[in-house]
Write a protein that holds these residues in place. Structure first.
Motif, short mmCIF file in Angstrom:
data_model
loop_
_atom_site.label_atom_id
_atom_site.label_comp_id
_atom_site.label_asym_id
_atom_site.label_seq_id
_atom_site.Cartn_x
_atom_site.Cartn_y
_atom_site.Cartn_z
N TYR A 70 0.90 -1.03 -0.15
CA TYR A 70 -0.05 0.09 -0.02
C TYR A 70 1.09 1.30 -0.04
N ASN A 71 1.77 1.30 0.83
CA ASN A 71 2.72 2.19 1.00
C ASN A 71 4.00 1.92 1.15
N SER A 72 5.20 2.61 0.66
CA SER A 72 6.57 2.34 0.88
C SER A 72 6.97 2.64 2.37
N THR A 73 8.17 2.10 2.77
CA THR A 73 8.48 2.63 4.25
C THR A 73 8.85 3.80 4.40
N SER A 74 9.33 4.72 3.24
CA SER A 74 9.53 6.12 3.31
C SER A 74 8.37 6.71 3.43
N GLU A 75 7.36 6.47 2.48
CA GLU A 75 6.15 7.25 2.86
C GLU A 75 5.32 7.18 4.12
N VAL A 76 5.47 5.93 4.68
CA VAL A 76 4.84 5.94 6.07
C VAL A 76 5.73 6.69 6.99
N ALA A 77 6.98 6.48 6.99
CA ALA A 77 7.73 7.38 8.03
C ALA A 77 7.54 8.91 7.57
N ALA A 78 7.39 9.26 6.39
CA ALA A 78 6.95 10.74 6.27
C ALA A 78 5.72 11.26 6.85
N THR A 79 4.70 10.10 6.53
CA THR A 79 3.45 10.67 6.97
C THR A 79 3.49 10.82 8.64
N LEU A 80 3.98 9.68 9.30
CA LEU A 80 4.32 9.64 10.69
C LEU A 80 5.15 10.75 11.39
N ARG A 81 5.91 11.38 10.78
CA ARG A 81 6.80 12.52 11.02
C ARG A 81 5.73 13.79 11.19
N ARG A 82 4.90 13.93 10.19
CA ARG A 82 4.01 15.13 9.91
C ARG A 82 3.10 14.91 11.26
N SER A 83 2.49 13.71 11.52
CA SER A 83 1.08 13.52 12.45
C SER A 83 1.87 13.41 13.83
N LEU A 84 3.07 13.13 14.22
CA LEU A 84 3.60 13.08 15.33
C LEU A 84 3.25 14.37 16.38
N PRO A 85 3.41 15.39 15.98
CA PRO A 85 2.98 16.54 16.62
C PRO A 85 1.73 16.82 17.10
N GLU A 86 0.84 16.21 16.47
CA GLU A 86 -0.84 16.33 16.59
C GLU A 86 -1.31 15.32 17.66
N THR A 87 -0.39 14.36 17.99
CA THR A 87 -0.90 13.04 18.71
C THR A 87 -1.15 13.64 20.18
N SER A 88 -2.21 13.34 20.75
CA SER A 88 -2.56 13.59 22.27
C SER A 88 -3.20 12.74 22.77
N PRO A 89 -3.77 12.78 24.02
CA PRO A 89 -4.58 11.55 24.88
C PRO A 89 -5.92 11.80 24.21
#
Length: 229
Positions: A70-89
């Motif tokens: 579905y997605n390459s490893t680098s694509e997943v990593a890029a998405t996770l880098r962008r979404s990390l600051p938005e993570t909250s309880p």
């Protein structure tokens, strides 16, 4: 999306050796396929003779397997880098799928899908038990739960630079979803340990791509179930 077919008769004996060590836990002495560059972009590129290949054949009950990317490893990593600051309880990131694998030549049948994301360390979801789930610990501070159909693995991933602070309050989350068809009655602790070890190894590809400074999944996985259902 990319569809790949893989098979290899030379892993049957290796599979027998790997399952023999599944007594109190699962120790894998070697967990690389010798293709680090391929693993970087092909999240489910698995060599038939690798530990991932041996484990996968035990999980799928098949000698060969097919892969849908579905997605390459680098694509997943890029998405996770962008979404990390938005993570909250109150807000977790939507898991990003990398690929699905199933027994070659089967329409349906056993299948495993891998996805990855972040979840707040304060989230109650981490503590929510899976139905008939068995909690486990693994090397690198990894922990989670596994049952016959799901494996949830959590581990700290200390990110570099400006993502360092938000990564201190989030767990990296790896999820493997197992579709078992027809339902099987022979899933035992050894098989669940295989599923968990495979999830650990596939998650390592993403933590390596994220460049987690603590290298949480660097060691071979040692799965330690904490209880039985």
């Amino acid at each position: 999306m990319l569809l790949v077919h893989t098979s290899g008769r030379d892993v049957v004996k290796a599979l027998g050796r790997s399952t023999a060590v599944l007594v109190c836990g699962l120790t894998l002495a070697s967990c690389t396929s010798g293709e680090p560059a391929a693993k970087s972009e092909k999240p489910c590129g698995i060599s038939p003779s690798s530990q991932e290949g041996v484990l996968l054949r035990g999980v799928l009950r098949a000698e060969g397997f097919e892969t849908l990317v579905y997605n390459s490893t680098s694509e997943v990593a890029a998405t996770l880098r962008r979404s990390l600051p938005e993570t909250s309880p109150d807000k977790r990131t939507s898991p990003k799928s990398t690929c699905a694998l199933w027994a070659a030549g089967q329409n349906g049948g056993d299948r495993v899908t891998f996805s990855f994301g972040w979840i707040s360390r304060a989230s109650k979801e981490v503590e929510h038990p899976l139905p008939n789930g068995v909690p486990f610990e693994a090397d690198g501070g990894a922990f989670g739960q596994a049952n016959d159909t799901d494996t949830n693995l959590y581990v700290a991933c200390q990110m570099p630079a400006e993502l360092g602070e938000p990564s201190k309050t989030a767990w990296f989350h790896a999820k493997a979803s197992h579709n078992v068809s027809p339902p099987r009655s022979d899933i035992d602790p050894a098989v669940r340990d295989q599923q968990t070890a495979l999830t650990y190894l596939m998650a390592r590809r993403v933590t390596d791509a994220l460049r987690c400074e603590n290298k949480p999944l660097e060691k071979p996985p040692v799965v330690k179930p904490l209880s039985t259902p």
